[in-house]
Structure formats: C-alpha cells, structure tokens
Design a protein around this motif. Structure first.
Motif: not given
Length: 227
Positions: A93-97, A103-111, A186-189
């Motif tokens: 599910r994560l891979r497909r998302h 935008a989700a990929a960028a969020e995942w990379i950051a946090t 989770s709101s922090t980097t």
C-alpha cells in the motif's frame, strides 16, 4: 530556563558543537526507575491493554501485535512491540501511494511519516491518535530493550540520518516517550528529531526525565500531531 525549554531552542546549526562521544546515560538509577514505572503502568493500564487487544483482533484481520526490528542501546537490535495499526499488506500500500502521490513522497522523505497514511486501519488510527498502540512497549522496558524516557527507537535504515549524532543515540535506551514526543512529534522534521535526541543524550538527568513524563499526558491528550 529549564531543560525542555533549552532543548526547544536547539536547532540543526548547533548540532555540530555537541560532543561526538557520550557515556551511557542513567546507569542503575534510570534502570531501576524504568522497572518500577513499567510494572506500575502494566497494572494500572491493564484494562486498556485488554480493550486494545480485543479491538485490534475483532476489527482488523491479522496478528494483534506488530514486532518491528529497531536499533537500541549500543546498536543492539530488538523487536519493538506495538499493537498492530496497519493492514497486513502495508508495504505494498505504501509503495503504490508514494509512486502515485509526489506530495506524499516528499512528506515521507522529510519526516518518515504520512499524515494520511493508506496503510493505517480505522482502529489503528484511533490507537495512534491516543498513543495506545505503544502500550506493549512497557514489556520492552521490563526486558531492558527500552526506557520510559529516551529517543524514539529507529530502524537500521534511519540510522544513517543521525550522522555525527549516532553515538549520542547509541548511549540511550530508546524511550516510550521523550523530547521529540512532547515537542511537536510528527509535525517536526526528522532532522529536528535527531537534534532533540542528541540534546537529550548530552543533557540527561532524572529531573529532565520527570519533566518529560509530566509533559507527555497533555501532549498526548491535546495534540493533533500523532499519526
């Protein structure tokens, strides 16, 4: 200025001035305190443990507990326990998302977190919001893999992001709660998380632990940063 206020003023630019090596924190006094608090927590919170077990089993097919390899004190790997909050095909599910949502990929990379995580079940979302999914970690504390207060346990993959702060992380037993959890979570980097973990390792005291424990309840009850 108290320890927590100072920690919140530490930023990424000051991380390099921290000593690169640090001694194991807490020693016997912290370990004895952990055992007492964990035993008391298991007894007092037993009804919630039972309710979470039943809710997870009834409304989310699959095992009740999720065991994930994390790195702890002195680099030792251990099985970090949580009530399972994700679907059994979470990785797919994560891979497909991430592939379909930049935008989700960028969020995942950051946090390394997603506010709208497609892997999380309905029951799991409630457990995460209340942090009840982490109650089984009281048993990790009894075993000696974790502490009540400390850095959040990280995966082998995440260790690379600690860079010069790695020794500070290794000097601690990972905690159920800690500076990151009461400072935005989770709101922090992720880099901010590294800074807070390093600050904690170099400034630990029983008084700081007590302040973090006291700040945990309002942080859990009144924060919308857990997901």
């Amino acid at each position: 200025m108290n320890g927590m206020a100072k920690a919140n003023r530490v930023d990424e630019d000051t991380l390099f001035v921290l000593v690169q090596t640090t001694r194991p924190i807490g020693l016997a006094s912290k370990r004895v305190t952990d055992i007492i608090l964990a035993l008391c927590g298991i007894v007092v919170l037993a009804p919630f443990l039972v309710i979470c077990c039943l809710a997870t089993a009834l409304f989310s097919p699959g095992p009740v507990l999720f065991r994930h390899k994390r790195v702890g004190f002195n680099g030792k790997q251990f099985d970090c326990l949580k009530f399972r909050t994700m679907a059994t095909n979470a990785s797919e599910r994560l891979r497909r998302h991430l592939e379909s949502d930049p935008a989700a990929a960028a969020e995942w990379i950051a946090t390394r977190k997603l506010r709208n995580d497609p892997r999380v079940t309905a029951v799991g979302a409630l457990l995460r919001k209340s942090s009840l999914d982490e109650l089984p970690q009281l048993f990790n504390v009894l075993k000696g893999d974790m502490s009540i207060v400390g850095p959040r346990p990280v995966t082998e993959e995440e260790l690379g992001r600690y860079s010069d702060a790695l020794n500070a992380y290794y000097a601690c037993r990972p905690g159920i709660t800690g500076l990151w959890q009461v400072s935005g979570r989770s709101s922090t980097t992720f880099q901010r998380r590294v800074v807070l973990d390093s600050y904690y390792a170099h400034n630990w005291s029983m008084i700081l632990d007590a302040k973090i424990i006291m700040a945990t309840i309002p942080a859990v009850c009144f924060s919308n940063t857990a997901y």
